[in-house]
Scaffold this motif. Structure first.
Motif, mmCIF file in Angstrom:
data_model
loop_
_atom_site.group_PDB
_atom_site.id
_atom_site.type_symbol
_atom_site.label_atom_id
_atom_site.label_comp_id
_atom_site.label_asym_id
_atom_site.label_seq_id
_atom_site.Cartn_x
_atom_site.Cartn_y
_atom_site.Cartn_z
ATOM 1 N N ARG A 189 0.998 -0.583 0.097
ATOM 2 C CA ARG A 189 0.282 -0.245 0.020
ATOM 3 C C ARG A 189 0.979 1.546 0.324
ATOM 4 N N VAL A 190 1.893 0.810 0.618
ATOM 5 C CA VAL A 190 3.372 2.810 1.075
ATOM 6 C C VAL A 190 3.812 2.518 -0.699
ATOM 7 N N LEU A 191 4.567 1.792 -0.784
ATOM 8 C CA LEU A 191 4.692 1.380 -2.182
ATOM 9 C C LEU A 191 3.410 2.530 -3.189
ATOM 10 N N SER A 192 2.338 1.952 -3.359
ATOM 11 C CA SER A 192 1.387 2.319 -4.490
ATOM 12 C C SER A 192 1.117 3.605 -4.041
ATOM 13 N N TYR A 193 1.075 3.913 -3.103
ATOM 14 C CA TYR A 193 0.415 5.510 -2.966
ATOM 15 C C TYR A 193 2.126 6.180 -3.003
ATOM 16 N N ILE A 194 3.309 5.854 -3.070
ATOM 17 C CA ILE A 194 4.802 6.301 -3.431
ATOM 18 C C ILE A 194 4.289 6.537 -5.023
ATOM 19 N N TYR A 211 10.179 16.137 -3.938
ATOM 20 C CA TYR A 211 9.104 14.756 -3.132
ATOM 21 C C TYR A 211 10.908 14.019 -2.551
ATOM 22 N N GLN A 212 11.757 13.741 -3.325
ATOM 23 C CA GLN A 212 13.021 13.058 -3.082
ATOM 24 C C GLN A 212 13.217 14.072 -1.453
ATOM 25 N N GLN A 213 12.818 14.893 -0.869
ATOM 26 C CA GLN A 213 13.794 15.850 0.178
ATOM 27 C C GLN A 213 13.305 15.609 0.753
ATOM 28 N N TYR A 214 11.983 15.935 0.836
ATOM 29 C CA TYR A 214 10.432 16.257 2.219
ATOM 30 C C TYR A 214 10.030 14.590 2.122
ATOM 31 N N LEU A 215 9.232 13.653 1.236
ATOM 32 C CA LEU A 215 9.355 12.345 1.513
ATOM 33 C C LEU A 215 9.903 11.582 2.327
ATOM 34 N N LEU A 216 11.198 11.522 2.437
ATOM 35 C CA LEU A 216 11.899 10.253 2.694
ATOM 36 C C LEU A 216 11.964 10.920 4.569
ATOM 37 N N LEU A 218 11.688 6.709 4.195
ATOM 38 C CA LEU A 218 11.350 6.199 4.293
ATOM 39 C C LEU A 218 11.444 4.256 4.257
ATOM 40 N N GLY A 219 12.653 3.964 4.588
ATOM 41 C CA GLY A 219 13.132 2.956 5.068
ATOM 42 C C GLY A 219 13.301 2.377 3.791
ATOM 43 N N ASP A 220 12.675 1.232 3.962
ATOM 44 C CA ASP A 220 13.352 0.335 2.306
ATOM 45 C C ASP A 220 13.044 0.628 1.221
ATOM 46 N N PHE A 221 11.751 2.529 1.078
ATOM 47 C CA PHE A 221 11.367 2.813 -0.447
ATOM 48 C C PHE A 221 12.889 3.515 -0.298
ATOM 49 N N ASN A 222 13.632 3.902 0.385
ATOM 50 C CA ASN A 222 14.009 5.559 0.150
ATOM 51 C C ASN A 222 14.528 5.895 -1.588
ATOM 52 N N HIS A 223 15.437 3.728 -1.889
ATOM 53 C CA HIS A 223 15.826 4.072 -2.786
ATOM 54 C C HIS A 223 14.743 4.048 -4.272
ATOM 55 N N PRO A 239 10.659 -1.808 -13.429
ATOM 56 C CA PRO A 239 11.326 -2.322 -12.852
ATOM 57 C C PRO A 239 11.705 -1.459 -11.514
ATOM 58 N N VAL A 240 12.280 -0.544 -11.177
ATOM 59 C CA VAL A 240 12.699 -0.257 -10.264
ATOM 60 C C VAL A 240 11.250 0.484 -8.775
ATOM 61 N N VAL A 241 9.727 -0.544 -9.412
ATOM 62 C CA VAL A 241 9.250 -0.079 -8.555
ATOM 63 C C VAL A 241 9.100 -2.094 -7.915
ATOM 64 N N GLY A 242 9.037 -2.429 -9.067
ATOM 65 C CA GLY A 242 8.587 -4.112 -8.295
ATOM 66 C C GLY A 242 7.962 -4.759 -8.526
#
Lengths: 329, 171
Positions: A189-194, A211-216, A218-223, A239-242
């Motif tokens: 859910r978090v991944l899809s929200y991102i 978004y890179q500056q203010y959203l992070l 986010l643990g495993d989703f930082n990359h 491919p990045v979302v996976g």
């Protein structure tokens, strides 16, 4: 794959209650039947078959139907929460309203349009008066550094910071619960929200670097956030979302017209999450059962809102059928 | 055979009896609690289903009785209750201890699992009350193995305390 689920007798009482309540959830055919009704007034008797029957009175104003649905879901979640050994499964559904209220509080408003979950009205009023002692820890963790000068922050940036804090809070709560099913659900859910946040920002030609500056963090989703922020072509995102969410994104990009891609992706992800939640039904007693049921009720409420508001606003029946979400039962 | 060994044999036998009813009773209490939690939750919404759930709540309780039967049989067969006291050898005592332990373990686990099966059956009845007859079958299948354990325990106790067996084990 069905995540490993362990029966937990401490959750027996609430799970027993849920066994009864699940019997009142409606299948997809019910909603298709509602959409197919010729006259709007024909829908009303069918509402008696839903959870909303206790909330609908002869004087109900249909224009307030969404509020009525939201109030029902809030009351149901609170009622279930009271009977749970841990409040986390219910809190995961209350958190969204809290952050929307928090946004009002941070902008100095004393009016909170959403139902109160973990953040009480008193705490929110304190925040709106400039005392940030009670803001959630997830908000303080923002990489951009939320020092409490919310009034000076650009509202668009504040939105991003709050989105990041909300997602961090969801992930932390799911980790605390320690349930494989709930973690899998919240993770995707978090991944899809991102993806949705960044995709909408890209469509509105906003800078993804914000978004890179203010959203992070986010643990495993930082990359994921970092890499997607550097890609202006959505076709390169899957491919990045996976994982399954990446596959759904690819499918949405391939099969849907540009205007339909984002809502189509949202719908497909919602259906995928419902399929994950359905695994909770096989558990006799445990937090997964509670979480899965509330996810099912949430889908039912969203479908009811879609159908009723769609019919009230004379939206084409074919479009309503297309937008209908997969049901929990 | 020295008196000390006879006393140890007798002690082991009663320890086995204690394990049989202790574990059986504990498992039953646990199983009934599991089923009761689920049933209480169902009754919050549908109190009229109590009658249909009652058997499933009570089923895990049988293991406690089976353990009690095994323990009483050990005590009567070895003469603790009524009759003349048998000469329990160390071998017989050890064998009866493990019979009691085996029975206790089977009854303990089956009672807990039967409670879970009952809770699952109660969930089914909550959604589909007309399926109550079939729902009882789930915990009833678990009961089979508690009954098998009881039968095996009875046979072991009877044969181990028969004059021929005592004569053989005291050699």
């Amino acid at each position: 794959m069905i995540p490993r689920i362990k029966n937990n007798p401490r959750w027996g009482f609430v799970s027993g209650r849920i066994s009864v309540l699940e019997g009142r959830l409606q299948p997809r055919e019910f909603f298709l039947n509602l959409i197919a009704q010729e006259h709007l007034e024909d829908l009303v008797p069918h509402m008696q078959d839903t959870f909303l029957r206790d909330h609908i009175s002869p004087g109900t104003v249909w224009a307030d139907f969404s509020d009525l649905c939201d109030r029902f879901f809030y009351e149901m979640t609170l009622s279930i929460k009271e009977e749970c050994p841990s409040s986390i499964p219910a809190d995961l559904f209350l958190l969204g309203g809290d952050y929307l209220n928090l946004k009002s509080a941070l902008t100095g408003s004393s009016e909170f349009p959403f139902h109160f979950g973990l953040l009480t009205q008193e705490k929110l009023l304190t925040v709106s008066h400039g005392d940030y002692a009670d803001i959630p820890p997830a908000l303080r963790e923002s990489e951009a550094g939320f020092a409490g000068e919310a009034g000076e922050i650009d509202p668009a940036i504040l939105d991003i910071i709050l989105d990041g804090a909300y997602l961090r809070n969801l992930l932390a709560m799911a980790d605390d619960l320690g349930s494989e099913l709930v973690t899998a659900y919240i993770h995707d859910r978090v991944l899809s929200y991102i993806v949705i946040i960044l995709w909408r920002a890209l469509r509105q030609q906003q800078s993804l670097r914000h978004y890179q500056q203010y959203l992070l963090p986010l643990g495993d989703f930082n990359h994921v956030v970092t890499e997607l922020s550097g890609m202006s072509n959505v076709d390169n995102w899957p491919p990045v979302v996976g994982g399954v969410v990446g596959d759904i994104l690819f499918e949405s990009l391939e099969l849907l017209s540009e205007s339909e891609q984002i809502p189509g992706f949202e719908l497909r992800v919602a259906n995928y999450l419902t399929r994950i939640a359905r695994d909770g039904k096989i558990q006799t007693a445990g937090p997964e059962r509670v979480f899965a049921f509330l996810a099912g009720v949430q889908v039912e409420v969203q479908n009811l809102k879609l159908v009723m508001n769609g019919r009230l606003n004379r939206i084409d029946q074919t479009l309503l059928r297309q937008r209908l979400r997969e049901c929990y039962v | 055979m020295t008196p000390e060994f006879i006393e140890i044999g007798r002690g082991l036998c009663y320890a086995g009896a204690g394990l049989a009813f202790g574990l059986g009773g504990a498992g039953s209490a646990w199983g009934i609690a599991t089923a009761s939690h689920a049933a209480a939750g169902v009754m919050r919404e549908k109190p009229e289903l109590f009658g249909r759930m009652l058997v499933m709540i009570a089923l895990p309780g049988t293991q406690g009785f089976y353990g009690f039967i095994a323990a009483i049989l050990m005590m009567t067969q070895t003469g603790l209750i009524g009759g003349s006291q048998l000469k329990i050898t160390l071998g017989t005592g050890l064998a009866l201890f493990f019979v009691g332990l085996g029975a206790g373990a089977a009854l303990f686990i089956s009672a807990i699992k039967q409670g879970e099966a009952s809770a699952a059956g109660i969930s089914l009845v909550a959604r589909r009350p007309e399926q109550a007859g079939r729902a009882i079958l789930f915990p009833a299948f678990v009961e089979t193995y508690a009954v098998v354990a009881l039968l095996a325990t009875i046979l072991f106790i009877v044969f181990l305390t028969s004059p021929l067996a005592l004569q053989y084990l005291s050699r």
